[in-house]
Design an enzyme around this catalytic site. Structure first.
Site, PDB file in Angstrom:
ATOM      1  N   ASP A   9       4.720  -2.640  10.084  1.00 54.44           N
ATOM      2  CA  ASP A   9       3.448  -2.402   9.402  1.00 54.44           C
ATOM      3  C   ASP A   9       2.881  -3.732   8.942  1.00 54.44           C
ATOM      4  O   ASP A   9       3.612  -4.732   8.836  1.00 54.44           O
ATOM      5  CB  ASP A   9       3.633  -1.477   8.202  1.00 54.44           C
ATOM      6  N   SER A  10       1.601  -3.741   8.640  1.00 54.97           N
ATOM      7  CA  SER A  10       0.965  -4.958   8.135  1.00 54.97           C
ATOM      8  C   SER A  10       1.405  -5.292   6.721  1.00 54.97           C
ATOM      9  O   SER A  10       1.159  -6.390   6.238  1.00 54.97           O
ATOM     10  CB  SER A  10      -0.554  -4.800   8.175  1.00 54.97           C
ATOM     11  N   CYS A  72       1.243   1.192  11.453  1.00 54.53           N
ATOM     12  CA  CYS A  72      -0.008   0.592  11.007  1.00 54.53           C
ATOM     13  C   CYS A  72      -1.097   1.126  11.924  1.00 54.53           C
ATOM     14  O   CYS A  72      -0.993   1.001  13.151  1.00 54.53           O
ATOM     15  CB  CYS A  72       0.070  -0.936  11.096  1.00 54.53           C
ATOM     16  N   CYS A 183      -4.864   5.064   7.250  1.00 51.36           N
ATOM     17  CA  CYS A 183      -4.145   3.828   6.948  1.00 51.36           C
ATOM     18  C   CYS A 183      -2.900   4.240   6.168  1.00 51.36           C
ATOM     19  O   CYS A 183      -2.999   5.022   5.209  1.00 51.36           O
ATOM     20  CB  CYS A 183      -5.009   2.883   6.116  1.00 51.36           C
ATOM     21  N   HIS A 185      -1.232   2.751   4.096  1.00 46.39           N
ATOM     22  CA  HIS A 185      -1.220   2.319   2.701  1.00 46.39           C
ATOM     23  C   HIS A 185      -1.756   3.421   1.773  1.00 46.39           C
ATOM     24  O   HIS A 185      -1.337   3.522   0.613  1.00 46.39           O
ATOM     25  CB  HIS A 185      -2.086   1.074   2.499  1.00 46.39           C
TER      26      HIS A 185
END
Length: 273
Positions: A9-10, A72, A183, A185
């Site tokens: 993931d980023s 991601c 996303c 996140h």
């Protein structure tokens, strides 16, 4: 098979997927890498996202992973198909599972998607949703302020609420009944998103469905682990380990995390890229 599942993931967002993998596949081991020093990926040029994603993939291949999860959405939109083509192990992204979950959820066939600039501009969710159901209406809005909010670890309090409200305002002007968090996140602020969106909108996180697809892929490819070991999960970050560990410990509800720092800039990108 006694090899780990790789998750990239980023930043910290992919922990929402890792958490579901650990819950649904408790015998499996996870090796996770979050590129927190170069997060977010959303505003970056596609070639930059491709380069960074392949650096993470190369790093995990050194650990002999048996399956790769691109957790991601931006990286999934850019790299998933070429990774499937070039790697000899199963590869799964988070866009298809999220789309499937939303189509199961919607009553009006009117679905909203929020994500990074990169994910939204790629049109990946629109393409995935409409390829499955021609009648579905899809509206998409980029929310560039949300990833930095989550990565900072300071996503509680009045200021955070104001940022989330402002980010959600454009998508909530539409008559949607399901909202894809495009996303990984965003599930870290799920409670606040649901509160602002209201009870009539189903919030769709891809983690659950992604973990189910991983389980099916492992079974189909005869890669499931059936032994009696106690699994050890490794977490790598390219940024500050203290910040990463705090978010990871809170989200995974574990105090025994093994968090290490790695520098992907020192790796040679493979011939895949």
């Amino acid at each position: 098979m006694n090899k780990p599942i790789g998750v990239i993931d980023s930043g910290v967002g992919g922990l929402t997927v890792a958490s579901e993998l650990i819950r649904q596949l408790p015998k499996e081991e996870i090796i996770y890498i979050g590129d927190t020093s170069r997060c977010p990926y959303g505003p970056r040029h596609e070639e930059e996202v491709r380069k960074y994603t392949w650096e993470m993939i190369d790093y995990l291949l050194l650990h002999e992973i048996k399956l790769l999860v691109i957790a991601c959405n931006t990286a999934t939109a850019v790299v998933l198909e070429e990774a499937k083509e070039k790697l000899s192990i199963p590869v799964i992204g988070v866009i298809h599972p999220g789309a499937i979950a939303a189509l199961k959820s919607t009553r009006k066939n009117h679905i909203g998607v929020i994500g990074t600039e990169g994910t939204i501009s790629s049109g990946a969710y629109y393409q995935e949703l409409t390829s499955i159901n021609n009648d579905v209406k899809v509206v998409s809005v980029a929310c560039p302020t949300l990833v930095p909010l989550v990565e900072s670890g300071g996503f509680t309090g009045n200021h955070a609420t104001e940022i989330i409200e402002h980010a959600l305002k454009p998508i909530l002007e539409y008559d949607i009944d399901s909202l894809i968090l495009g996303c990984t996140h965003y599930p870290l602020i799920l409670a606040k998103i649901q509160e602002i969106a209201g009870p009539d909108i189903n919030i769709i996180c891809s983690g659950d469905e992604t973990a189910r697809e991983v389980s099916a892929l492992l079974y189909h490819n005869k890669l499931l682990y059936f032994g009696t070991r106690i699994p050890i999960h490794l977490f790598y970050t390219t940024g500050f380990p203290e910040t990463f560990e705090k978010v990871a410990s809170d989200w995974l509800d574990r105090d025994d995390l093994i968090v290490k720092v790695t520098d992907l800039n020192k790796l040679e990108v493979s011939e895949w890229y």
